[in-house]
Design an enzyme around this catalytic site. Structure first.
Site, mmCIF file in Angstrom:
data_model
loop_
_atom_site.group_PDB
_atom_site.id
_atom_site.type_symbol
_atom_site.label_atom_id
_atom_site.label_comp_id
_atom_site.label_asym_id
_atom_site.label_seq_id
_atom_site.Cartn_x
_atom_site.Cartn_y
_atom_site.Cartn_z
ATOM 1 N N GLY A 238 0.795 -1.232 0.064
ATOM 2 C CA GLY A 238 -0.149 0.082 -0.025
ATOM 3 C C GLY A 238 0.822 1.332 0.021
ATOM 4 O O GLY A 238 1.982 1.208 0.281
ATOM 5 N N HIS A 239 -0.018 2.433 -0.413
ATOM 6 C CA HIS A 239 0.738 3.692 -0.257
ATOM 7 C C HIS A 239 1.395 4.012 1.002
ATOM 8 O O HIS A 239 0.972 3.829 2.190
ATOM 9 C CB HIS A 239 -0.121 4.912 -0.581
ATOM 10 C CG HIS A 239 -1.374 4.941 0.171
ATOM 11 N ND1 HIS A 239 -2.289 5.876 -0.113
ATOM 12 C CD2 HIS A 239 -1.637 4.357 1.326
ATOM 13 C CE1 HIS A 239 -3.126 5.806 0.881
ATOM 14 N NE2 HIS A 239 -2.847 5.056 1.813
ATOM 15 N N ASN A 240 2.679 4.754 1.017
ATOM 16 C CA ASN A 240 3.562 5.069 2.038
ATOM 17 C C ASN A 240 4.087 4.220 2.890
ATOM 18 O O ASN A 240 4.522 4.405 4.036
ATOM 19 C CB ASN A 240 2.645 5.924 2.941
ATOM 20 C CG ASN A 240 2.218 7.391 2.187
ATOM 21 O OD1 ASN A 240 1.301 7.511 1.532
ATOM 22 N ND2 ASN A 240 3.327 8.191 2.337
#
Length: 298
Positions: free
Chosen positions: A227-229
């Site tokens: 996922g993002h980050n």
């Protein structure tokens, strides 16, 4: 193995810095499992539990630990190494170098590369790959068929991206607005360190803000979602179908078994091993082995 490859046992022993018991001129044509080896093959005994397979071993030579050298059948040449599985890994690398080089151009004519992307001269890009604006791909990297490298993604040296990998798709970000979803534009990037390998159809989402980072030596299996980050520390390994939710932090040298889930915004320190199919619902702040499985029941 590629037909026609033949490596003398002396070269194998030299490459592995191993002791050879047997004929140094014996040609080896294939690496094989103990149970499937035939004359001209080299097998390997990676664990004592497989000793029984040596009884009917038909290969010409075997990789074994010095403490197990008496287990090989009479007439079988022996290559003695302390860590058999590591030696097997190094031997596959030697074999790869003896295989015929891949023919054709380094960049397949069907690949689409944006003019502003930077691709090192030593990069191989397979059929139907897409490299978007501002992406950077380091020396020695290999992108197989249908890999998509999104805008601004940075890939280090010697990366291996198997078919269908997607780097830099939008992270899953939406805000609820009177019962409807309002998209949060994902404005960050994806950064891969050197020697990263990503399995087929794995996705690494771009960050909402900042960067999604996979550090040096990270190895990821097929069908994994990052996922993002998310940040994954150096030399960690994730098996197939793992899911890492947004903003999780995974330390260095962690191992996460197939199908495991790590919830978002959690921290996992270095040297944590998570068993397959476990669900990590809280941060792990001490190195060790963790399992969160419920037995199957009716």
């Amino acid at each position: 193995m590629t037909p026609g490859v033949s490596i003398r046992l002396s070269e194998i022993a030299s490459h592995l810095q191993a002791q050879l018991i047997g004929d140094p001129d014996c040609p080896i044509h294939r690496i094989a499992s103990l149970s499937e080896a035939n004359p001209g093959d080299l097998g390997f005994l990676s664990h004592e539990r497989y000793r029984h397979q040596l009884t009917d071993f038909r290969g010409s030579a075997v990789l074994v630990s010095p403490r197990h050298q008496g287990w090989a059948p009479e007439g079988v040449h022996q290559v003695l190494v302390e860590d058999v599985y590591l030696a097997y890994a190094k031997l596959t690398q030697l074999w790869r170098r003896h295989q015929s080089p891949t023919s054709g151009p380094k960049i397949h004519p069907s690949a689409v590369i944006h003019p502003s992307a930077w691709v090192d001269e030593d990069v191989h890009i397979g059929p139907l790959c897409v490299i978007e604006a501002g992406a950077r791909i380091g020396s020695g990297s290999r992108l197989m068929a249908h890999v998509c490298v999104g805008e601004g993604v940075s890939i280090g040296q010697r990366a291996v991206l198997h078919p269908g990998v997607v780097l830099g798709a939008d992270g899953f970000g939406f805000a609820l607005n009177q019962g409807q979803w309002e998209k949060i534009e994902q404005l960050g990037q994806v950064i891969l360190g050197d020697d990263v390998e990503l399995g087929a159809n794995t996705c690494v989402d771009r960050a909402a803000l900042g960067d999604t980072v996979l550090e040096t030596g990270v190895k990821i299996d097929n069908l994994v979602q990052i996922g993002h980050n998310v940040r994954i520390g150096a030399h960690s390994a994730l098996a197939g179908c793992v899911g890492i939710a947004g903003s999780a932090r995974i330390g260095a040298r962690c191992q996460i078994g197939g199908g495991a889930i790590v919830l978002g915004h959690l921290q996992i320190v270095d040297d944590v091993h998570i068993s397959a199919a476990s669900v990590v619902t809280r941060s792990i702040l001490k190195a060790g082995q963790y399992t969160g499985l419920f037995p199957l029941d009716d």
